[in-house]
Design an enzyme around this catalytic site. Structure first.
Site, PDB file in Angstrom:
ATOM      1  N   SER A   1       0.814  -1.206   0.000  1.00  0.00           N
ATOM      2  CA  SER A   1       0.000   0.000   0.000  1.00  0.00           C
ATOM      3  C   SER A   1       0.857   1.269   0.000  1.00  0.00           C
ATOM      4  CB  SER A   1      -0.959  -0.039   1.184  1.00  0.00           C
ATOM      5  OG  SER A   1      -1.932   0.956   1.111  1.00  0.00           O
TER       6      SER A   1
ATOM      7  N   ASP B   1      -2.371   6.163  -3.316  1.00  0.00           N
ATOM      8  CA  ASP B   1      -1.220   5.525  -2.691  1.00  0.00           C
ATOM      9  C   ASP B   1      -0.730   4.413  -3.621  1.00  0.00           C
ATOM     10  OD1 ASP B   1      -3.445   3.945  -2.316  1.00  0.00           O
ATOM     11  OD2 ASP B   1      -2.839   3.222  -0.353  1.00  0.00           O
TER      12      ASP B   1
ATOM     13  N   ASP C   1      -1.034   1.221  -3.982  1.00  0.00           N
ATOM     14  CA  ASP C   1      -1.926   0.228  -4.588  1.00  0.00           C
ATOM     15  C   ASP C   1      -3.279   0.818  -4.953  1.00  0.00           C
ATOM     16  OD1 ASP C   1      -2.907   0.511  -1.989  1.00  0.00           O
ATOM     17  OD2 ASP C   1      -3.446  -1.606  -1.803  1.00  0.00           O
TER      18      ASP C   1
ATOM     19  N   ASP D   1      -5.838   2.013  -3.339  1.00  0.00           N
ATOM     20  CA  ASP D   1      -7.088   1.748  -2.644  1.00  0.00           C
ATOM     21  C   ASP D   1      -7.526   2.951  -1.811  1.00  0.00           C
ATOM     22  OD1 ASP D   1      -5.261   1.580  -0.573  1.00  0.00           O
ATOM     23  OD2 ASP D   1      -5.980  -0.334   0.216  1.00  0.00           O
TER      24      ASP D   1
END
Length: 449
Positions: free
Chosen positions: A105, A242, A244, A246
Site C-alpha cells: 500500500s 497511494d 496500490d 485503494d
C-alpha cells in the site's frame, strides 16, 4: 507467537523475516485449501486472480503465490500490475474462489504485503485468516498430472476494470482539468486513462514506476508535489493515490488538502441528493474528525462509527446494507460499485460532483470544518491495560469533560506494535496539543513496561 496477519493482510520488509517467498508460497497453498473447503467450486476446478503493485519484490513474491496456488490445483489468472480494488473486482467478476494482491500500500518500497480476497471480492474475516495461518506448512493432497493448476496471463484485466469504473461514473468530467498523482504505483496507467475517458483534461505526475520509486516523494502520503502541480498548471483539482490505489486524497485549485473525511462528506451529500445514501447513513471509523460528525448531523445524515480499519467499515456496511463508508486516510468504499476501498473510483466520484454542481472543490469541501487534531503515539507501554487502568480512564474522563462539545479524546491501542495512540481534537491546535501531551504523560506513567 505473534499473529501473522495484521489489520490488512500480511505486511513487512520484503525478503525479511516475515514476507519471504517461502511464506508467500505457504500462505497461498493454505489459503487455497481453506477457501476451497469453505466454499467448494461447483463442478469446476477452483480459480484465483493474482495481481501486484510495481515493487521489485512483487515480482518474486507474486511468482511464489502463483506457484503455490497452481501446486494446490488452483487455476490462476495472473493480471500483473493493477490496483488492489481491481483484483477485488476481477475476483467477483470472474466468480473466482479467491484473489491475492501483492502490495504494501502506502509503505516505502522495501516493504511488501500479501492480501487475500474471498469469493465475491471481499476481504477475509479474522477467523478465516486464522484458519489459513493454522494450516501453513501442512502436507496436504498434492495434485499431479492434469489436476495441477494452470497459469494464464490475464491481459484484459485492466481494461475490464476501467470499463467497470466508467459505467459507475454518475456525471461526465467534460471541462474539468485534473492532475493525477499515481505515487509511481499500481494506478499509474489506469487512473489517468479512465479520467481522460470520462472527459477530463488530465495532467499526470508520479506515474513512472521503475520498481524502486513507489510512494517516494509522491502520492497520498506526500502531497507537496500535487499541490504545486495543481497551482502551477491552473487545474481545478488534484487526485492523489497511494501505491496500490485503494485510497484517494485530493487538493483543491488553491493547493489545499481535502482529506478522506471531507471527501466522505461531499460524497454522502451527493448520494443523499440522488436518494442513493442507504438510510441516510455514513459509516466511518472512530478516528474521523468531529467536524465530519457535526456536518453530517446538520445535513440529516447519521454517522455509524467502527474500529479503525477499512475492513471493519466494510463489515458494518455489509451487515447493515449501507452504501457509503470510509476512513480519514482516504479509504472510501461505495458498496454499490465495489467491495473494498477504491481510490480511482473515489476520485472519479469526487470530480463528477464538481462537474455536476459547477461548484469548486473548495466550496464543496466547506460543508465541514475540521477541528484541529493531534495524534501522539506513546511507545514502550503495556497497551493491553489502557482500557482497564482506572488512572488512565479517569484522566480521559476529566479531559473530555473539560473539552465538552468543542472537542474529543480517543485512546486506542495499536494493532501491530506496543503503542497507545492518543488522539485529541479541540478548538485550536495548541489546546489539542496540550491535552494530548498531558494524557500521553499519564499513559507513560501508568502503563510503563
Amino acid at each position: 507467537m505473534a499473529r501473522l496477519f495484521g489489520t490488512d493482510g500480511v505486511r513487512g520488509l520484503a525478503n525479511g523475516p516475515v514476507v519471504t517467498a517461502e511464506t508467500a508460497m505457504s500462505l497461498a497453498v493454505a489459503a487455497a485449501h481453506v477457501l476451497r473447503d469453505a466454499e467448494p467450486a461447483a463442478g469446476r476446478r477452483p480459480k484465483a486472480v493474482v495481481g501486484r503493485d510495481p515493487r521489485a519484490s512483487g515480482e518474486f513474491l507474486s511468482a511464489a503465490v502463483v506457484a503455490g496456488l497452481a501446486s494446490a490445483g488452483v487455476d490462476v489468472h495472473d493480471v500483473g500490475v493493477v490496483p488492489t480494488p481491481a483484483v477485488a473486482f476481477l475476483t467477483a467478476d470472474l466468480d473466482a474462489d479467491l484473489g491475492v494482491m501483492l502490495s504494501a500500500s502506502h509503505n516505502a518500497m522495501p516493504d511488501n504485503g500479501i492480501k487475500f480476497f474471498a469469493r465475491g471480492g471481499h476481504k477475509l474475516p479474522d477467523a478465516v485468516e486464522d484458519a489459513i495461518e493454522a494450516r501453513m506448512g501442512e502436507v496436504g493432497e498434492r495434485p499431479t498430472g492434469a489436476a495441477v493448476g494452470r497459469i494464464v496471463p490475464m491481459v484484459d484485466g485492466a481494461t475490464r476494470y476501467i470499463t467497470h469504473l466508467l459505467a459507475a461514473v454518475p456525471h461526465r468530467l467534460d471541462g474539468l482539468h485534473v492532475v493525477i498523482d499515481a505515487a509511481h504505483g499500481a494506478a499509474s496507467q489506469v487512473s489517468p486513462e479512465v479520467f481522460r475517458l470520462a472527459g477530463a483534461t488530465v495532467d499526470v505526475i508520479g506515474a513512472s514506476p521503475d520498481g524502486l520509486n513507489i510512494n517516494d516523494g509522491y502520492g497520498s502520503t506526500h502531497l507537496e508535489q500535487l499541490r504545486a502541480a495543481v497551482v502551477d498548471r491552473g487545474a481545478d483539482l488534484g487526485i492523489a493515490h497511494d501505491g496500490d490505489a485503494d485510497r484517494c486524497l485530493a487538493v483543491d485549485a488553491s493547493g489545499t488538502e481535502v482529506d478522506g473525511d471531507q471527501i466522505m462528506a461531499i460524497l454522502a451529500l451527493a448520494l443523499k441528493d440522488r436518494g442513493q445514501l442507504h438510510e441516510d447513513t455514513l459509516v466511518a471509523t472512530v478516528m474521523s474528525n468531529l467536524g465530519l460528525l457535526n456536518a453530517m448531523t446538520a445535513a440529516g445524515v447519521t454517522v455509524k462509527q467502527t474500529a479503525v480499519g477499512d475492513r471493519y467499515v466494510l463489515e458494518e456496511m455489509r451487515a447493515s446494507g449501507h452504501s457509503l463508508g470510509g476512513e480519514q486516510s482516504g479509504h472510501v468504499i461505495m458498496l454499490e460499485h465495489g467491495t473494498t476501498g477504491d481510490g480511482v473510483l473515489t476520485g472519479l466520484f469526487l470530480a463528477s460532483r464538481v462537474a455536476e454542481t459547477g461548484r469548486s472543490l473548495a466550496e464543496l469541501a466547506g460543508v465541514m470544518t475540521r477541528l484541529p487534531q493531534v495524534l501522539v503515539n506513546v511507545k514502550g507501554v503495556d497497551k493491553d491495560r489502557v482500557e482497564a487502568d482506572a488512572g488512565v480512564q479517569e484522566a480521559v474522563a476529566t479531559e473530555s469533560a473539560a473539552l465538552g462539545d468543542g472537542g474529543r479524546v480517543l485512546l486506542r491501542k495499536s494493532g501491530t506494535e506496543p503503542v497507545v495512540r492518543v488522539m485529541v481534537e479541540a478548538g485550536t491546535q495548541e489546546h489539542a496539543r496540550e491535552v494530548a501531551d498531558r494524557l500521553a504523560g499519564v499513559v507513560r506513567e501508568r502503563l510503563a513496561l
